[in-house]
Design a protein around this motif. Structure first.
Motif, PDB file in Angstrom:
ATOM      1  N   VAL A  56       0.831  -1.209   0.000  1.00 23.57           N
ATOM      2  CA  VAL A  56       0.000   0.000   0.000  1.00 23.57           C
ATOM      3  C   VAL A  56       0.862   1.254   0.000  1.00 23.57           C
ATOM      4  O   VAL A  56       0.572   2.237  -0.699  1.00 23.57           O
ATOM      5  N   VAL A  57       1.948   1.226   0.773  1.00 24.48           N
ATOM      6  CA  VAL A  57       2.825   2.395   0.881  1.00 24.48           C
ATOM      7  C   VAL A  57       3.398   2.783  -0.474  1.00 24.48           C
ATOM      8  O   VAL A  57       3.546   3.967  -0.796  1.00 24.48           O
ATOM      9  N   TYR A  58       3.714   1.801  -1.304  1.00 23.79           N
ATOM     10  CA  TYR A  58       4.369   2.073  -2.582  1.00 23.79           C
ATOM     11  C   TYR A  58       3.414   2.032  -3.784  1.00 23.79           C
ATOM     12  O   TYR A  58       3.861   2.175  -4.910  1.00 23.79           O
ATOM     13  N   ASP A  59       2.130   1.835  -3.545  1.00 22.53           N
ATOM     14  CA  ASP A  59       1.169   1.733  -4.642  1.00 22.53           C
ATOM     15  C   ASP A  59       0.092   2.803  -4.459  1.00 22.53           C
ATOM     16  O   ASP A  59      -0.759   2.700  -3.572  1.00 22.53           O
ATOM     17  N   GLU A  60       0.117   3.824  -5.308  1.00 25.73           N
ATOM     18  CA  GLU A  60      -0.851   4.914  -5.186  1.00 25.73           C
ATOM     19  C   GLU A  60      -2.283   4.430  -5.424  1.00 25.73           C
ATOM     20  O   GLU A  60      -3.233   4.960  -4.842  1.00 25.73           O
ATOM     21  N   GLY A  61      -2.431   3.439  -6.285  1.00 20.92           N
ATOM     22  CA  GLY A  61      -3.757   2.898  -6.535  1.00 20.92           C
ATOM     23  C   GLY A  61      -4.362   2.271  -5.294  1.00 20.92           C
ATOM     24  O   GLY A  61      -5.546   2.459  -5.002  1.00 20.92           O
ATOM     25  N   LEU A  62      -3.547   1.514  -4.538  1.00 16.85           N
ATOM     26  CA  LEU A  62      -4.034   0.914  -3.301  1.00 16.85           C
ATOM     27  C   LEU A  62      -4.260   1.971  -2.220  1.00 16.85           C
ATOM     28  O   LEU A  62      -5.174   1.849  -1.405  1.00 16.85           O
ATOM     29  N   GLN A  63      -3.439   3.007  -2.204  1.00 17.64           N
ATOM     30  CA  GLN A  63      -3.595   4.058  -1.205  1.00 17.64           C
ATOM     31  C   GLN A  63      -4.959   4.726  -1.301  1.00 17.64           C
ATOM     32  O   GLN A  63      -5.555   5.123  -0.294  1.00 17.64           O
ATOM     33  N   LYS A  64      -5.477   4.851  -2.525  1.00  9.93           N
ATOM     34  CA  LYS A  64      -6.768   5.508  -2.712  1.00  9.93           C
ATOM     35  C   LYS A  64      -7.892   4.771  -2.000  1.00  9.93           C
ATOM     36  O   LYS A  64      -8.887   5.374  -1.607  1.00  9.93           O
ATOM     37  N   LYS A  65      -7.721   3.459  -1.819  1.00 14.82           N
ATOM     38  CA  LYS A  65      -8.757   2.690  -1.136  1.00 14.82           C
ATOM     39  C   LYS A  65      -8.850   3.036   0.343  1.00 14.82           C
ATOM     40  O   LYS A  65      -9.838   2.695   0.999  1.00 14.82           O
ATOM     41  N   PHE A  66      -7.825   3.688   0.865  1.00 13.36           N
ATOM     42  CA  PHE A  66      -7.813   4.034   2.282  1.00 13.36           C
ATOM     43  C   PHE A  66      -8.081   5.516   2.509  1.00 13.36           C
ATOM     44  O   PHE A  66      -7.983   5.997   3.634  1.00 13.36           O
ATOM     45  N   GLN A  67      -8.396   6.243   1.445  1.00 13.78           N
ATOM     46  CA  GLN A  67      -8.725   7.659   1.594  1.00 13.78           C
ATOM     47  C   GLN A  67     -10.075   7.813   2.285  1.00 13.78           C
ATOM     48  O   GLN A  67     -10.969   6.980   2.139  1.00 13.78           O
ATOM     49  N   GLN A  68     -10.218   8.906   3.003  1.00 13.00           N
ATOM     50  CA  GLN A  68     -11.504   9.190   3.650  1.00 13.00           C
ATOM     51  C   GLN A  68     -12.576   9.478   2.602  1.00 13.00           C
ATOM     52  O   GLN A  68     -13.733   9.102   2.772  1.00 13.00           O
ATOM     53  N   TYR A  69     -12.162  10.145   1.505  1.00 13.20           N
ATOM     54  CA  TYR A  69     -13.093  10.498   0.439  1.00 13.20           C
ATOM     55  C   TYR A  69     -12.559  10.014  -0.900  1.00 13.20           C
ATOM     56  O   TYR A  69     -11.354  10.049  -1.151  1.00 13.20           O
ATOM     57  N   VAL A  70     -13.458   9.625  -1.781  1.00 11.82           N
ATOM     58  CA  VAL A  70     -13.049   9.094  -3.076  1.00 11.82           C
ATOM     59  C   VAL A  70     -12.588  10.187  -4.026  1.00 11.82           C
ATOM     60  O   VAL A  70     -11.795   9.934  -4.930  1.00 11.82           O
ATOM     61  N   ASN A  71     -13.054  11.412  -3.828  1.00  8.86           N
ATOM     62  CA  ASN A  71     -12.770  12.482  -4.785  1.00  8.86           C
ATOM     63  C   ASN A  71     -11.649  13.421  -4.366  1.00  8.86           C
ATOM     64  O   ASN A  71     -11.340  14.376  -5.069  1.00  8.86           O
ATOM     65  N   THR A  72     -11.039  13.181  -3.208  1.00  9.20           N
ATOM     66  CA  THR A  72      -9.957  14.049  -2.761  1.00  9.20           C
ATOM     67  C   THR A  72      -9.152  13.349  -1.671  1.00  9.20           C
ATOM     68  O   THR A  72      -9.667  12.474  -0.962  1.00  9.20           O
ATOM     69  N   SER A  73      -7.896  13.755  -1.539  1.00 11.66           N
ATOM     70  CA  SER A  73      -7.056  13.217  -0.465  1.00 11.66           C
ATOM     71  C   SER A  73      -7.207  14.034   0.813  1.00 11.66           C
ATOM     72  O   SER A  73      -6.582  13.714   1.827  1.00 11.66           O
ATOM     73  N   GLU A  74      -8.027  15.075   0.788  1.00 10.83           N
ATOM     74  CA  GLU A  74      -8.267  15.880   1.984  1.00 10.83           C
ATOM     75  C   GLU A  74      -8.969  15.035   3.045  1.00 10.83           C
ATOM     76  O   GLU A  74      -9.637  14.049   2.742  1.00 10.83           O
ATOM     77  N   THR A  75      -8.803  15.460   4.286  1.00 11.78           N
ATOM     78  CA  THR A  75      -9.482  14.781   5.390  1.00 11.78           C
ATOM     79  C   THR A  75     -10.149  15.829   6.267  1.00 11.78           C
ATOM     80  O   THR A  75      -9.829  17.019   6.210  1.00 11.78           O
ATOM     81  N   GLN A  76     -11.083  15.376   7.076  1.00 15.62           N
ATOM     82  CA  GLN A  76     -11.657  16.250   8.091  1.00 15.62           C
ATOM     83  C   GLN A  76     -12.144  15.405   9.258  1.00 15.62           C
ATOM     84  O   GLN A  76     -12.411  14.214   9.108  1.00 15.62           O
ATOM     85  N   GLN A  77     -12.219  16.030  10.412  1.00 14.43           N
ATOM     86  CA  GLN A  77     -12.594  15.319  11.626  1.00 14.43           C
ATOM     87  C   GLN A  77     -14.100  15.060  11.616  1.00 14.43           C
ATOM     88  O   GLN A  77     -14.895  15.980  11.709  1.00 14.43           O
ATOM     89  N   THR A  78     -14.465  13.799  11.495  1.00 12.94           N
ATOM     90  CA  THR A  78     -15.886  13.454  11.488  1.00 12.94           C
ATOM     91  C   THR A  78     -16.224  12.363  12.501  1.00 12.94           C
ATOM     92  O   THR A  78     -17.340  11.871  12.533  1.00 12.94           O
ATOM     93  N   GLU A  79     -15.252  11.967  13.315  1.00 17.86           N
ATOM     94  CA  GLU A  79     -15.497  10.859  14.230  1.00 17.86           C
ATOM     95  C   GLU A  79     -16.318  11.270  15.454  1.00 17.86           C
ATOM     96  O   GLU A  79     -16.820  10.427  16.174  1.00 17.86           O
ATOM     97  N   GLN A  80     -16.429  12.576  15.711  1.00 19.09           N
ATOM     98  CA  GLN A  80     -17.268  13.086  16.798  1.00 19.09           C
ATOM     99  C   GLN A  80     -16.885  12.483  18.156  1.00 19.09           C
ATOM    100  O   GLN A  80     -17.738  12.125  18.957  1.00 19.09           O
TER     101      GLN A  80
END
Length: 262
Positions: free
Chosen positions: A43-67
């Motif tokens: 996963v570390v070396y494969d950008e395609g696999l990294q996308k599966k662990f993104q919070q959002y499918v359309n951006t690498s941005e994150t935000q606090q939603t765990e409340q």
């Protein structure tokens, strides 16, 4: 003592390999070592696999939603767990009533979406859940979009919900946390008729880009925030006073005349 040949036979099997098993065991171990691979390293070396662990499918941005807030209790740090009030009443947005002025927002490429499941799409401070159901016979059931905030306890987890199809063709979605069930096509509550999901139009263009018709980001964020406040006011809900999450503003009582810096 009951083993035929006794301890002497056991010594020959284990130490002298009288049954010829060691070569087989060594081959099996060599195969395991040779075929081993670290999935996390891939996963570390494969950008395609990294996308599966993104919070959002359309951006690498994150935000606090765990409340999750934290409090100090008995000199230890603990989660200050509590449930937010249910948001009851009609849905805020209905895809059938979407005005023409709303923009089509890119949610990524078709290849980014798992079959028969959903992912979260970020839109300003808000988020929606887009589901890809390629096995549906009717075209309007292959791509579906609803709000990602579950009205039941206000958990942002709808995109991870469990999708099902009833014999009569009804597409259902179960909230993964509390298992509240919704009609994924209409957003209507099934297990709780007073809990409803906003729905949004989805289409795929000729380049394979998934597009969602959404209200302006600021307008959408303000509408959902107002809906949440109204639900809290209706039930006179206030978070526990000792919470310390930076995203949740709770007045702190001064101690000995000095304001606490949490």
């Amino acid at each position: 003592e009951e083993l035929p040949g006794g301890i002497e036979y056991l010594r020959k099997v284990v130490i002298d390999d009288s049954l010829g098993l060691c070569a087989d065991f060594e081959a099996m171990m060599a195969s395991n070592v040779g075929n081993y691979k670290c999935e996390w390293k891939e996963v570390v070396y494969d950008e395609g696999l990294q996308k599966k662990f993104q919070q959002y499918v359309n951006t690498s941005e994150t935000q606090q939603t765990e409340q999750i807030e934290y409090i100090d209790m008995r000199k230890q740090r603990h989660p200050n767990t509590y449930d937010l009030p249910d948001i009851e009443g009609p849905m805020l947005y209905n895809k059938d009533a979407a005005p023409d002025s709303w923009p089509w927002v890119s949610a990524g490429q078709v290849a980014d979406f798992p079959h028969n499941g959903g992912v979260a799409v970020k839109h300003g401070k808000e988020e929606v859940a887009v589901f890809h159901l390629p096995g549906q016979a009717e075209e309007d059931g292959r791509w579906l979009c609803v709000q990602n905030l579950c009205p039941h306890k206000q958990v942002r987890a709808i995109s991870r919900g469990l999708v099902g199809v009833k014999p009569e063709g009804l597409i259902t979605l179960a909230d993964p946390v509390y298992k509240s069930i919704y009609d994924l096509r209409t957003g209507g509550g099934i297990s709780h008729a007073n809990l409803n999901l906003s729905t949004f139009q989805v289409k795929v263009d000729e380049q394979g880009q998934v597009l969602v018709k959404l209200p302006p980001a600021d307008q959408m964020a303000d509408s959902f925030a107002r809906q949440s406040r109204e639900a809290a006011d209706k039930k006179d809900f206030k978070p526990p006073p000792r919470g310390s999450h930076p995203d949740i503003q709770v007045p702190r009582a001064p101690k000995n005349g000095v304001n606490l810096e949490w």
